[in-house]
Design an enzyme around this catalytic site. Structure first.
Site, PDB file in Angstrom:
ATOM      1  CG  ASP A 233      40.471 -49.529 -45.199  1.00  0.00           C
ATOM      2  OD1 ASP A 233      40.283 -50.002 -44.124  1.00  0.00           O
ATOM      3  OD2 ASP A 233      39.847 -48.530 -44.797  1.00  0.00           O
ATOM      4  CE1 TYR A 299      45.640 -43.921 -42.167  1.00  0.00           C
ATOM      5  CE2 TYR A 299      45.883 -42.958 -40.589  1.00  0.00           C
ATOM      6  CZ  TYR A 299      46.034 -43.967 -41.248  1.00  0.00           C
ATOM      7  OH  TYR A 299      45.313 -45.306 -40.537  1.00  0.00           O
ATOM      8  CE1 TYR A 371      38.056 -48.605 -37.251  1.00  0.00           C
ATOM      9  CE2 TYR A 371      37.385 -47.915 -35.259  1.00  0.00           C
ATOM     10  CZ  TYR A 371      37.020 -48.862 -36.231  1.00  0.00           C
ATOM     11  OH  TYR A 371      37.624 -49.996 -35.690  1.00  0.00           O
TER      12      TYR A 371
END
Ligand code: ZN
Ligand code: ZN
Length: 412
Positions: A233, A299, A371
């Site tokens: 993103d 992440y 996601y």
């Protein structure tokens, strides 16, 4: 009279040059050029006709090619002139030929047979190529030439078809304000309008531009294209070992650039936003590989916990989500541009890095295509199981950064 000479005799009822005569029988004998083969056949036909008391074949101007082969030297000069400013290792010559010539060639094939013949373009390409090879001391390459020089034989005009340059690298992104690729303004499609402040762009720059514009300055060329192994993103950082990409430069004027120097230049000009590492030469094949790759990713998510939860419960819940198979309905935030469907993805690893009662830093390793934000907040129940639901309090994503991409042979 041998069959071959009989057929040559028949062909010479039209006025043909030695090239065009010999090319009708291009498959016969080795070590001949078409011109040499044609000359020998013409001599044989002359002798036979003399013995038989017939007139020798008449030759003034070739009916088929209109003496195009007289221009080979001029074509070769045009090609070398065009190549003069270009840096390349290998080349090939192609031709565009007057359609009327191709029609006449078809006609003579249909009359005399084409089973031994070669098309005129093949001979022109080869003969021009031979002269250019001598002029520039480089060899023709058929499989993957750096440049193809295409001669239009009607006007002696040359255009170059230069193969793209591909550079592999990995990038780190340390800004939350830049997209991966150039993003044209939605309203004006790049022409410039009030909405985009007449820049034509949604964002002033991108990873692609920060890297590609410098590369374009170094190698010349028309434009650059960016092929990333997935994307993050805009507001996510890309840290750790960086994300693999291939930059493609269309019509580069130079190829032999020092990639270490290039990396230094990019990193100096993009400081604080983007950094490149591991630059090396690449190929179109690697672009395909990069687009197909589906590596797992790691992440770091900063999460605001909007409710009371103790450390023990937090650790228990996070541990229970390790190795969970989650089902994700297309997130609301992308539903306007993606088909609404459910996907299953694995949370490979999960642990709490830090926790202060209201916020936590969570490290997740997930399958490609997960996601992550939706896994944290639940997306109104569209992702299940999810962290919010498991903790029984609303969880909010403050920031999300990619800290590792497990591509290649790196251990999973
Ligand atoms: Zn001819
Ligand atoms: Zn605009």
């Amino acid at each position: 009279m041998s069959e071959l000479v009989r057929r040559a005799d028949e062909a010479l009822h039209r006025d043909l040059c030695d090239h065009c005569l010999g090319r009708l029988f291009a498959q016969v004998g080795t070590g001949f050029t078409n011109e040499g083969r044609g000359r020998s056949l013409r001599t044989a036909v002359n002798l036979i006709r003399a013995i038989e008391g017939r007139e020798p074949p008449y030759h003034n101007r070739c009916w088929l090619c209109d003496e195009v082969f007289e221009n080979i030297g001029r074509y070769a000069q045009s090609v070398t002139g065009k190549l003069a400013d270009l840096e390349f290792h290998s080349f090939l010559v192609g031709t565009r030929v007057d359609p009327a010539i191709l029609e006449r060639e078809e006609r003579i094939w249909s009359e005399l047979g084409d089973e031994l013949a070669e098309p005129i373009k093949a001979e022109l390409n080869r003969e021009i190529g031979k002269v250019v090879e001598r002029l520039i001391a480089k060899e023709v390459e058929f499989s993957t030439p750096d440049v193809v020089a295409i001669v239009d034989t009607r006007f002696s005009h040359v255009v170059l078809d230069i193969s793209p340059l591909f550079i592999y690298g990995r990038y780190r992104k340390t800004s939350r304000e830049i997209p991966q690729t150039r993003w044209p303004c939605k309203r004006c499609q790049g022409k410039g309008c009030q909405r985009c402040d007449f820049t034509g762009k949604m964002y002033p720059t991108s990873v692609q531009e920060l890297i590609g514009d410098i590369v374009l300055e170094e190698v010349g060329g028309e434009d650059h294209f960016f092929h990333g192994m997935g994307r993050e993103d805009i507001d996510a950082l890309m840290l750790g070992n960086g994300r693999p990409f291939v930059l493609e430069v269309r019509s580069p004027m130079r190829r032999g650039i020092d990639l270490d120097d290039l990396a230094l230049r990019i990193n100096a000009s993009a400081r604080g936003r983007v950094e490149v590492l591991d630059l090396r030469p690449s190929s179109r094949g690697e672009v395909r590989k990069i687009k197909m790759a589906a590596p797992s990713k790691e992440y770091r998510v900063e999460v605001r916990l909007n409710g009371k939860v103790d450390k023990e419960k937090l650790n228990d819940v996070v541990r229970s989500l390790k190795n969970a198979l989650i089902t994700q309905q297309t997130p609301l935030r992308v539903a306007h541009r993606r088909a609404d469907k459910a996907r299953k993805r694995r949370i490979i690893d999960a642990h709490v890095e830090s926790f202060d009662g209201e916020r936590m830093s969570l490290v997740l390793r997930t399958e490609s295509g997960t996601y992550v934000k939706e896994f944290v907040h639940g997306d109104q129940g569209r992702t299940r199981p999810n962290l919010s639901e498991a903790l029984e309090i609303p969880c909010e994503v403050i920031s999300l950064d990619v800290i590792a991409i497990a591509d290649d042979d790196k251990e999973e």
